[in-house]
Scaffold this motif. Structure first.
Motif, short mmCIF file in Angstrom:
data_model
loop_
_atom_site.label_atom_id
_atom_site.label_comp_id
_atom_site.label_asym_id
_atom_site.label_seq_id
_atom_site.Cartn_x
_atom_site.Cartn_y
_atom_site.Cartn_z
N SER A 131 -29.74 -66.05 -115.92
CA SER A 131 -29.10 -66.74 -117.04
C SER A 131 -27.85 -67.49 -116.59
N TRP A 132 -27.05 -66.83 -115.74
CA TRP A 132 -25.85 -67.48 -115.19
C TRP A 132 -26.23 -68.75 -114.45
N ALA A 155 -31.75 -60.46 -114.46
CA ALA A 155 -31.88 -61.32 -115.65
C ALA A 155 -30.57 -62.03 -115.94
N GLU A 156 -29.46 -61.31 -115.82
CA GLU A 156 -28.15 -61.92 -116.07
C GLU A 156 -27.82 -62.97 -115.01
N ALA A 184 -32.99 -68.76 -109.60
CA ALA A 184 -33.23 -67.97 -110.82
C ALA A 184 -34.70 -67.65 -110.97
N GLU A 188 -36.53 -63.90 -110.95
CA GLU A 188 -37.38 -63.47 -112.06
C GLU A 188 -38.78 -63.12 -111.58
N ARG A 245 -28.92 -70.68 -114.69
CA ARG A 245 -29.40 -71.75 -115.57
C ARG A 245 -28.26 -72.35 -116.39
N GLU A 246 -27.32 -71.52 -116.82
CA GLU A 246 -26.16 -72.01 -117.56
C GLU A 246 -25.33 -72.94 -116.67
#
Length: 174
Positions: free
Chosen positions: A144-145, A140-141, A119, A123, A147-148
């Motif tokens: 986020s995926w 970006a998505e 991730a 970035e 890190r989630e």
């Protein structure tokens, strides 16, 4: 792999026709080696040069099929063969795929670490190039995926389903 791997007699290492070391053991969908003679998932050819479009499509199909290890190999080919300015992009995507692989194998620490590293790489690449949607991928998505998922595997401390957690490389409108 380029060519078919051969097994040397007398317990030697597996070698491809050019003499390079290549593990010829069959592998499961998460890339774990199986005993010789067992049926495994077909391996991705190594060193195959694909267009970025072909790379994204092939990797997405493998991710959707619960084969993130194999998607990692597709991204790795793009990383090694692609233009210098895109290598960090493909390396970051490979890290996401192998992070998902480790998480699905039950390696919580390694999976979470690789997901976060991937991730961050995406970035950094996006901010350095100004490209948030290369080849229709929404970086970006994806970050986020990743890190989630890293949070989920650490909190649950459990093996996850690679298919259920397969990321969408491209969002709507891609």
């Amino acid at each position: 792999m380029s060519g078919t791997a051969e097994v040397r007699q007398g317990g030697g290492r597996d070698r491809d026709p050019d003499g390079r070391a290549r593990n010829a053991r069959p592998r499961d969908g998460l890339g774990r080696p199986l005993p010789y003679g067992r049926d495994g998932v077909e391996r991705q050819p190594e060193g195959l040069v694909r267009s970025p479009e072909e790379t994204v499509v092939e990797a997405q199909a493998l991710l959707d099929g619960g084969k993130p290890f194999h998607a990692h190999e597709v991204f790795e080919d793009a990383w090694k063969a692609g233009p210098e300015g895109e290598r960090a992009l493909w390396r970051g995507l490979a890290q996401l795929a192998v992070g998902l692989t480790h998480a699905a194998r039950g390696n919580v620490t390694g999976g979470a670490r690789l997901l976060r590293r991937g991730a961050a790489a995406l970035e950094e690449w996006a901010s350095g190039t100004g490209q948030a949607r290369p080849y229709g991928m929404r970086l970006a998505e994806l970050g986020s995926w990743a890190r989630e998922l890293a949070e989920a595997v650490e909190q649950e401390d459990t093996t996850i389903s690679a298919t259920d957690w397969a990321p969408r490389l491209r969002g709507p409108g891609a």
